[in-house]
Scaffold this active site. Structure first.
Site, PDB file in Angstrom:
ATOM      1  CG  PHE A  37      -1.593   1.322   1.471  1.00 51.35           C
ATOM      2  CD1 PHE A  37      -2.767   1.622   0.791  1.00 51.35           C
ATOM      3  CD2 PHE A  37      -1.067   2.256   2.346  1.00 51.35           C
ATOM      4  CE1 PHE A  37      -3.398   2.844   0.987  1.00 51.35           C
ATOM      5  CE2 PHE A  37      -1.693   3.487   2.540  1.00 51.35           C
ATOM      6  CZ  PHE A  37      -2.866   3.776   1.855  1.00 51.35           C
TER       7      PHE A  37
ATOM      8  CB  ALA B 204       2.163   0.622   5.196  1.00 50.69           C
ATOM      9  CD  GLU B 205       5.962   5.634   0.127  1.00 48.43           C
ATOM     10  OE1 GLU B 205       5.778   6.666   0.820  1.00 48.43           O
ATOM     11  OE2 GLU B 205       5.806   5.592  -1.082  1.00 48.43           O
ATOM     12  CB  CYS B 206       2.260   6.212   5.340  1.00 43.51           C
ATOM     13  SG  CYS B 206       1.597   4.556   5.675  1.00 43.51           S
TER      14      CYS B 206
END
Length: 494
Positions: free
Chosen positions: A215, A238-240
């Site tokens: 994501f 997760a790369e936010c």
């Protein structure tokens, strides 16, 4: 909704003009389940091709993408509003990652012997990384080719099938990427795209056939995706968001630092997760840096040098951050008047308090705060104080000191005397910590992210009188092992 078929649809719009770029189906949970089921069958076929054939197919896909570079860039330009030159650069970077993943997958993931140790001297031990099956990729709109390809290419190279749900703002880009892949792999739907809104992404994250989710998006959305994944204990990477800082040390090349800060903050209208949003400048060079930065910023124009704000709702965040920053600091370039939807002209504000939203929260617009600090240590302390930990930049004339500062910066990646350069190095892992997420794409770590380690031990011969895993074991055998372990490990180091 299409009146002919009853299928719900949605439009992707050109954010600069509001015109319709394309119309796409809203694929519901049933459609997602069907896509994943087909991908499960395709994954077994793809894994069975072996390393050499997958490498050949992926390198062919790289060639197809390169041959269609201008076509892809045009779709990206229309769906995001970014200049075609920037879209072209994005596709080029994606091509380099497809190439690296294809060429290095076997070396990183293939079987290799590992040392069994003296106690296991009669064993042969091997380690390899096996495909997961179906990987679900939920991509962003700001870099709709480069960012998701950092998961897609590496997952495919590791032997998985991919179901890709692009952002509802850039569905056409995602559809095109999968269509081009089918030219290289026409036999099975190894890489396919499903389009839709948030419900489509939730269905993909919650599908039991998906073995991992990759994501990219906001921290808040990542938490919702994690909730959907939790139902099946589906792991995710997760790369936010980020609130990346650039530090300018006393011996830095001020002109180069100002140029990098401006590009890092303003390119792609500031809609870059690893873009520069905060700058901390050591007092000795602060005035010279600000002269360079403001003079360069005066020549930059929204709609010419970069595109519009792609997501209309983000304009409210940008307005709020600018208003608070200007009220509590001093605007040196632009201000509230810079927001002229759908564009935002460059905004630079100095002396903004560290508790301001413009310093603490992700703005995702062409704005930057600049603060004077006594030394690089103070700059590093302030840079590390936030909740995010994605990337950062150090400008310094002392290479050893720059590396030390970079190592201590609380981020997943740091560039020295350049900006965002780590993204162009396929062998480097990409990802953050804290509110910026977890896990890694790119490089060897990115390949391993989409595979499961498998350890195998094989007894080559029996050790006389040393069968420890048997009820026939006697005290003599145990005493022998105790003596051996004591000899090997019982001496304290002084």
């Amino acid at each position: 909704m299409s009146t002919a078929t009853g299928q719900r649809t949605f439009d992707s719009l050109d954010p600069a003009t509001g015109s319709v770029v394309g119309t796409h189906p809203v694929q519901d949970a049933r459609a997602v389940r069907a896509a994943v089921a087909e991908a499960e069958h395709a994954a077994r076929w793809w894994a069975g091709l072996g390393w050499a054939e997958r490498r050949r197919r992926l390198l062919d896909y790289k060639a197809v993408v390169t041959q269609n570079l201008s076509r892809i860039a045009e779709v990206v330009h229309r769906e995001t509003g970014k200049p075609e030159a920037d879209a072209t650069l994005e596709v080029i970077l994606a091509v380099t990652h497809i190439d690296w993943a294809a060429r290095n997958a076997r070396r990183v993931l293939g079987p290799r012997r590992v040392r069994p140790g003296l106690v296991g001297a009669n064993l042969a031990a091997t380690l390899e990384y096996l495909p997961l099956g179906v990987v679900g990729v939920i991509g962003p709109w700001n870099y709709p080719v480069f960012t998701p390809m950092g998961s897609i290419a590496y997952a495919l190279a590791a032997g998985n099938a991919v179901v890709f749900k692009p952002s509802e703002l850039t569905p056409g880009t995602g559809v095109l990427l999968a269509e081009l892949f089918a030219e290289s792999v026409p036999e099975q739907p190894v890489f396919r795209t499903v389009t839709g809104l948030g419900e489509t992404g939730a269905a993909l994250a919650g599908d039991p056939g998906v073995k991992k989710i990759a994501f990219t998006g906001s921290t808040a959305t990542a938490k919702r995706v994690m909730t959907a994944c939790a139902a099946n204990l589906t792991p995710m990477v997760a790369e936010c968001g980020g609130k990346d800082a650039l530090i300018v040390d006393a011996d830095a090349d001020v002109r180069a630092a100002a140029d990098a800060a401006l590009w890092g903050a303003m390119s792609n209208a500031g809609q870059t997760c690893v873009g520069v949003e905060r700058v901390y400048v050591v007092d000795a060079v602060y005035d010279a840096f600000m002269r360079e930065l403001t003079e360069r910023a005066a020549t930059i124009r929204a709609g010419e040098d970069y595109g519009p704000i792609t997501m209309p709702a983000q304009l409210d965040v940008i307005r709020r951050h600018i208003a608070d920053a200007v009220a509590r600091g001093r605007a040196v370039v632009g201000g509230p008047e810079s927001v002229r939807a759908p564009y935002v002209d460059p905004v630079i504000v100095e002396d903004v308090p560290e508790d301001s939203p413009a310093v603490r929260e992700e703005t995702f617009g062409p704005t930057v705060t600049v603060k004077r600090v006594a030394d690089a240590e103070e700059a590093l302390e302030k840079a590390n104080a936030g909740a995010y930990g994605l990337a950062g930049t150090i400008f310094s004339g002392n290479a050893r000191r720059a590396v030390e500062l970079a190592r201590r910066m609380r981020t997943g990646m740091t560039a020295i005397n350049s900006v965002i350069s780590f993204a162009s190095v396929p062998s480097l892992p990409f990802g953050g910590l804290g509110d910026s997420g977890f896990g890694r794409i790119h490089g060897a770590d990115g390949l391993r992210e989409f595979a499961r380690p498998k350890g195998i031990s094989r007894q080559r011969f029996a050790l006389p009188g040393m069968n420890l895993t048997s009820f026939a074991r006697g005290q003599k055998e145990l005493d022998q092992v105790v003596r051996l372990v004591t000899f090997l490990h019982g001496r304290r180091k002084r």
